[in-house]
Scaffold this motif. Sequence first.
Motif, PDB file in Angstrom:
ATOM      1  N   GLU A   1     -13.262 -27.263   5.810  1.00  0.00           N
ATOM      2  CA  GLU A   1     -12.521 -28.863   5.404  1.00  0.00           C
ATOM      3  C   GLU A   1     -13.300 -29.797   6.262  1.00  0.00           C
ATOM      4  O   GLU A   1     -12.857 -30.845   6.280  1.00  0.00           O
ATOM      5  CB  GLU A   1     -11.643 -28.538   5.442  1.00  0.00           C
ATOM      6  N   THR A   2     -13.156 -29.037   7.452  1.00  0.00           N
ATOM      7  CA  THR A   2     -13.026 -30.456   8.622  1.00  0.00           C
ATOM      8  C   THR A   2     -14.281 -30.696   9.282  1.00  0.00           C
ATOM      9  O   THR A   2     -14.676 -31.790   9.136  1.00  0.00           O
ATOM     10  CB  THR A   2     -12.739 -29.284   9.911  1.00  0.00           C
ATOM     11  N   ARG A   3     -15.672 -29.746   8.441  1.00  0.00           N
ATOM     12  CA  ARG A   3     -16.904 -30.788   8.425  1.00  0.00           C
ATOM     13  C   ARG A   3     -16.915 -31.390   7.651  1.00  0.00           C
ATOM     14  O   ARG A   3     -18.232 -32.380   7.368  1.00  0.00           O
ATOM     15  CB  ARG A   3     -17.745 -29.509   8.487  1.00  0.00           C
ATOM     16  N   MET A   4     -16.387 -31.628   6.429  1.00  0.00           N
ATOM     17  CA  MET A   4     -17.383 -31.965   5.204  1.00  0.00           C
ATOM     18  C   MET A   4     -16.647 -33.606   6.111  1.00  0.00           C
ATOM     19  O   MET A   4     -17.341 -34.552   4.485  1.00  0.00           O
ATOM     20  CB  MET A   4     -15.707 -31.717   4.105  1.00  0.00           C
ATOM     21  N   ASP A   5     -15.623 -33.896   6.222  1.00  0.00           N
ATOM     22  CA  ASP A   5     -15.852 -35.450   6.368  1.00  0.00           C
ATOM     23  C   ASP A   5     -16.260 -35.897   8.013  1.00  0.00           C
ATOM     24  O   ASP A   5     -15.820 -36.929   8.399  1.00  0.00           O
ATOM     25  CB  ASP A   5     -13.924 -35.541   6.526  1.00  0.00           C
ATOM     26  N   SER A   6     -17.105 -34.857   8.420  1.00  0.00           N
ATOM     27  CA  SER A   6     -17.895 -35.558   9.695  1.00  0.00           C
ATOM     28  C   SER A   6     -19.086 -36.622   9.603  1.00  0.00           C
ATOM     29  O   SER A   6     -19.714 -35.933   8.537  1.00  0.00           O
ATOM     30  CB  SER A   6     -18.304 -33.987  10.605  1.00  0.00           C
ATOM     31  N   GLU A   7     -19.066 -36.927  10.877  1.00  0.00           N
ATOM     32  CA  GLU A   7     -20.545 -37.491  10.913  1.00  0.00           C
ATOM     33  C   GLU A   7     -22.432 -37.033  10.276  1.00  0.00           C
ATOM     34  O   GLU A   7     -22.521 -38.143   9.906  1.00  0.00           O
ATOM     35  CB  GLU A   7     -20.448 -38.418  12.130  1.00  0.00           C
TER      36      GLU A   7
ATOM     37  N   ALA B   1     -21.470 -28.543   3.772  1.00  0.00           N
ATOM     38  CA  ALA B   1     -20.816 -28.665   5.327  1.00  0.00           C
ATOM     39  C   ALA B   1     -21.042 -26.951   5.165  1.00  0.00           C
ATOM     40  O   ALA B   1     -20.894 -26.632   6.645  1.00  0.00           O
ATOM     41  CB  ALA B   1     -19.398 -29.208   5.114  1.00  0.00           C
ATOM     42  N   VAL B   2     -20.234 -26.460   4.045  1.00  0.00           N
ATOM     43  CA  VAL B   2     -21.435 -25.018   3.534  1.00  0.00           C
ATOM     44  C   VAL B   2     -22.287 -24.613   4.929  1.00  0.00           C
ATOM     45  O   VAL B   2     -22.476 -23.763   5.568  1.00  0.00           O
ATOM     46  CB  VAL B   2     -21.126 -24.538   2.725  1.00  0.00           C
ATOM     47  N   LYS B   3     -23.447 -25.236   4.390  1.00  0.00           N
ATOM     48  CA  LYS B   3     -24.965 -25.169   5.072  1.00  0.00           C
ATOM     49  C   LYS B   3     -24.565 -25.687   6.463  1.00  0.00           C
ATOM     50  O   LYS B   3     -25.380 -24.570   7.485  1.00  0.00           O
ATOM     51  CB  LYS B   3     -25.716 -26.113   4.250  1.00  0.00           C
ATOM     52  N   GLN B   4     -23.773 -26.376   7.386  1.00  0.00           N
ATOM     53  CA  GLN B   4     -24.154 -26.554   8.461  1.00  0.00           C
ATOM     54  C   GLN B   4     -23.261 -25.454   9.349  1.00  0.00           C
ATOM     55  O   GLN B   4     -23.271 -25.294  10.516  1.00  0.00           O
ATOM     56  CB  GLN B   4     -23.628 -27.890   8.762  1.00  0.00           C
TER      57      GLN B   4
ATOM     58  N   ARG C   1     -20.658 -32.741  -0.207  1.00  0.00           N
ATOM     59  CA  ARG C   1     -20.323 -32.690   0.799  1.00  0.00           C
ATOM     60  C   ARG C   1     -19.776 -31.046   1.399  1.00  0.00           C
ATOM     61  O   ARG C   1     -20.239 -30.125   2.181  1.00  0.00           O
ATOM     62  CB  ARG C   1     -18.901 -33.834   1.101  1.00  0.00           C
ATOM     63  N   PHE C   2     -19.008 -30.622   0.344  1.00  0.00           N
ATOM     64  CA  PHE C   2     -18.377 -29.621   0.041  1.00  0.00           C
ATOM     65  C   PHE C   2     -19.916 -27.921   0.664  1.00  0.00           C
ATOM     66  O   PHE C   2     -20.466 -27.253   1.563  1.00  0.00           O
ATOM     67  CB  PHE C   2     -17.940 -28.632  -0.702  1.00  0.00           C
TER      68      PHE C   2
END
Length: 247
Positions: A192-198, A148-151, A144-145
């Motif tokens: 961190e916000t993106r890690m829990d995203s859809e 999220a970093v990539k996105q 997830r980390f």
Amino acid sequence: MKKLIATTALLSCVSLSTQAQSLKPMTDEERALFRAEVRSYLMQNPEVIMEAIDVLRANEAQAQAQADLTLVSDNAAAIFDDGYSWVGGNPDGDITLVEFLDYRCGYCKRAHDEVAELLESDGNIRLIVKELPILGEASVLASRFAVAVKQVAGDDSYKAINDALMSFNGDISMPQLRRLGSTFGLDMDAIETRMDSEEVTAEIAQTRALAQLLNITGTPTFVMQDELLRGYLPLEQMQAIVAQKRG
């Protein structure tokens, strides 16, 4: 080889005898005699059993390889052009290597340096990385980390984090990931916000679904052109397969 042929013939006789029972059933005496002859032959020549098993295994391996070719062909778009997986190496390379990985997988860590050396020494290989966390919650957290970093931060940051996670040998936790992100100057609040995203959930779920379609049960698993390669491969073996693919 002659013994294997003899065994095959003997087993064929068993099959034919079974078919013939519908026309002229064996008597109990004939059946007992036939079984005794088969047993006597196998007891006198036990090595033919192993020879027959080797032939069976070779046939099964060939059937699996053919089935894998079909799986890759049927799922080519999702494997090679899913629109979200990180692409490295030479994007215009004549050989495409896809790797399904887990950051807590020891063999993935071992393969990481070998794949890097393959790309550096060859220069004409396109690499696609697919996140497949299968070794527990820490693996999921790491993936997830990374996703999220990539996105959030882009491909270059993803490559740096991918390398760092592959060389990391401790327990993966959120505090450690925060420190890692800060080391690379990343915006950890946004990540961190993106890690829990859809968006992150969907990417990992799609890769898992693809892995199920390809009957992938472990990491690392590779796809090279049209071939599924299950498990760790040393550099020399990867180089040999590349040369074979190029003909």
